[in-house]
Write an enzyme that holds these catalytic residues in place. Structure first.
Site, PDB file in Angstrom:
ATOM      1  N   ASN A 148      -2.232   5.116 -28.557  1.00 42.79           N
ATOM      2  CA  ASN A 148      -3.458   5.440 -28.824  1.00 42.79           C
ATOM      3  C   ASN A 148      -4.018   4.692 -29.846  1.00 42.79           C
ATOM      4  O   ASN A 148      -5.525   4.794 -29.798  1.00 42.79           O
ATOM      5  CB  ASN A 148      -3.330   7.136 -29.326  1.00 42.79           C
ATOM      6  CG  ASN A 148      -4.417   7.479 -29.929  1.00 42.79           C
ATOM      7  OD1 ASN A 148      -5.545   7.943 -29.339  1.00 42.79           O
ATOM      8  ND2 ASN A 148      -4.418   7.314 -31.539  1.00 42.79           N
ATOM      9  N   TYR A 167     -14.454  -5.156 -26.250  1.00 46.10           N
ATOM     10  CA  TYR A 167     -13.796  -3.737 -26.328  1.00 46.10           C
ATOM     11  C   TYR A 167     -13.591  -3.223 -24.927  1.00 46.10           C
ATOM     12  O   TYR A 167     -12.438  -2.967 -24.579  1.00 46.10           O
ATOM     13  CB  TYR A 167     -14.586  -2.641 -27.266  1.00 46.10           C
ATOM     14  CG  TYR A 167     -13.942  -1.523 -27.164  1.00 46.10           C
ATOM     15  CD1 TYR A 167     -13.088  -1.060 -28.022  1.00 46.10           C
ATOM     16  CD2 TYR A 167     -14.300  -0.526 -26.339  1.00 46.10           C
ATOM     17  CE1 TYR A 167     -12.256   0.157 -27.970  1.00 46.10           C
ATOM     18  CE2 TYR A 167     -13.878   0.546 -26.259  1.00 46.10           C
ATOM     19  CZ  TYR A 167     -12.739   1.073 -27.123  1.00 46.10           C
ATOM     20  OH  TYR A 167     -12.221   2.084 -26.893  1.00 46.10           O
ATOM     21  N   ASP A 225       1.583  -2.136 -38.076  1.00 44.87           N
ATOM     22  CA  ASP A 225       0.595  -2.597 -37.108  1.00 44.87           C
ATOM     23  C   ASP A 225       0.904  -2.707 -35.828  1.00 44.87           C
ATOM     24  O   ASP A 225       1.978  -3.483 -35.617  1.00 44.87           O
ATOM     25  CB  ASP A 225       0.080  -3.784 -37.899  1.00 44.87           C
ATOM     26  CG  ASP A 225      -1.155  -4.598 -37.005  1.00 44.87           C
ATOM     27  OD1 ASP A 225      -1.372  -4.145 -35.903  1.00 44.87           O
ATOM     28  OD2 ASP A 225      -2.003  -5.350 -37.786  1.00 44.87           O
ATOM     29  N   LYS A 269     -10.145  -2.759 -22.724  1.00 45.38           N
ATOM     30  CA  LYS A 269      -9.871  -1.217 -22.136  1.00 45.38           C
ATOM     31  C   LYS A 269      -9.895  -1.372 -20.430  1.00 45.38           C
ATOM     32  O   LYS A 269      -8.919  -0.704 -19.995  1.00 45.38           O
ATOM     33  CB  LYS A 269     -10.984  -0.366 -22.586  1.00 45.38           C
ATOM     34  CG  LYS A 269     -10.655   0.324 -24.010  1.00 45.38           C
ATOM     35  CD  LYS A 269      -9.255   0.791 -24.256  1.00 45.38           C
ATOM     36  CE  LYS A 269      -9.112   1.474 -25.537  1.00 45.38           C
ATOM     37  NZ  LYS A 269      -8.001   1.980 -25.759  1.00 45.38           N
TER      38      LYS A 269
END
Length: 274
Positions: free
Chosen positions: A92, A160, A65, A164
């Protein structure tokens, strides 16, 4: 940097989607590849698939993880033990957000999103950079951007997008630090655009389904791509890029505008219109 036949690439979250398609193409080009994912069985299956590709390069799978620092350290250590160095490290791995407003998300969901998408990227970058600093030829790190990296805001993707957007700032800031220190290590960003994968329809690493709105499906039909198409473009650019703070972008503004202008040709490409 090492010759192509001796170069080593590590990609987190590479048992499926974009990560898998990139690692598959790197192997076809003769690089040693290190596969990572949370599920040990899935990692083993992916290694077997990659070994069926004819190549003299090696394949290594390491389950873990990436939000856990010990698992990241194991990934790096195993790669170095097997191949002696790491030339390319790609952060990624990521998880999507449930289609909920911020106040509907639990603390556990918020932690999971930020721990994987942001903290895991930061820790992975740090570990890779420390290793590459010890290597005569340095190395290249890439972080994957996503929704929010360009300041776009969509209901249901606030957390999210926050992660990012932070990844983009962090990567550019770290590139400046590397440059000012005269480091042999370089870092860049990969911007793959919208890809139609399990990630699109599932949140938190597959724990929760996402019901896409018809409007979202229409946008995905116009702007979306299969990960294999995007991976081919990204891998070729990665292998041809040596500059610090590189930005490799698949879905440019010009390309997106052209797709909207020709949207009629793409309707129903992934999702049939109602």
């Amino acid at each position: 940097m090492a010759n192509t036949s001796d170069r080593v690439v590590v990609i987190t979250g590479s048992t499926k989607g974009l990560g898998y398609e990139m690692v598959r193409r790197f192997r076809k080009k003769g690089l040693h590849v290190v596969v990572n994912g949370r599920d040990e069985k899935q990692v083993a299956v992916t290694v077997k698939k990659l070994e069926r590709i004819e190549s003299e390069a090696g394949v290594l799978g390491v389950a873990g993880d990436i939000s856990v620092s010990g698992d990241l350290k194991k990934l790096l250590d195993r790669a170095v033990e097997r191949f002696g160095h790491v030339d390319i490290w790609i952060n990624n791995a990521g998880v999507n957000q449930p289609d909920k407003a911020l106040w509907e998300l639990s603390e556990e969901e918020i932690d999971r999103i930020l721990n994987v998408d942001l903290r895991g990227t930061i820790l992975g970058t740090r570990l890779a950079a420390l290793q590459m600093e010890q290597q005569p030829d340095g190395g290249m790190i890439y972080n994957v951007e996503g929704h929010g990296s360009n300041d776009a805001i969509i209901m249901g993707l606030s957390m999210y997008g926050t992660g990012k957007r932070a990844v983009t700032y962090f990567t550019r800031a770290f590139a400046r630090e590397l440059e000012e220190r005269g480091s042999r290590v370089k870092i860049g960003r990969l911007s793959p655009g919208i890809m139609i994968t399990d990630f699109t329809n599932h949140a938190l690493g597959g724990q929760e389904d996402i019901e896409l709105s018809e409007k979202t499906k229409q946008v995905y039909n116009i702007l979306g791509d299969r990960p294999g198409v995007v991976a081919g473009f990204l891998v070729n650019r990665i292998l041809g890029t040596t500059k610090n703070d590189a930005h490799i972008q698949w879905l440019t503004k010009r390309k997106a505008a052209w797709r909207f202008m020709t949207a009629g040709r793409r309707q129903g490409k992934f999702y049939d219109p109602v």
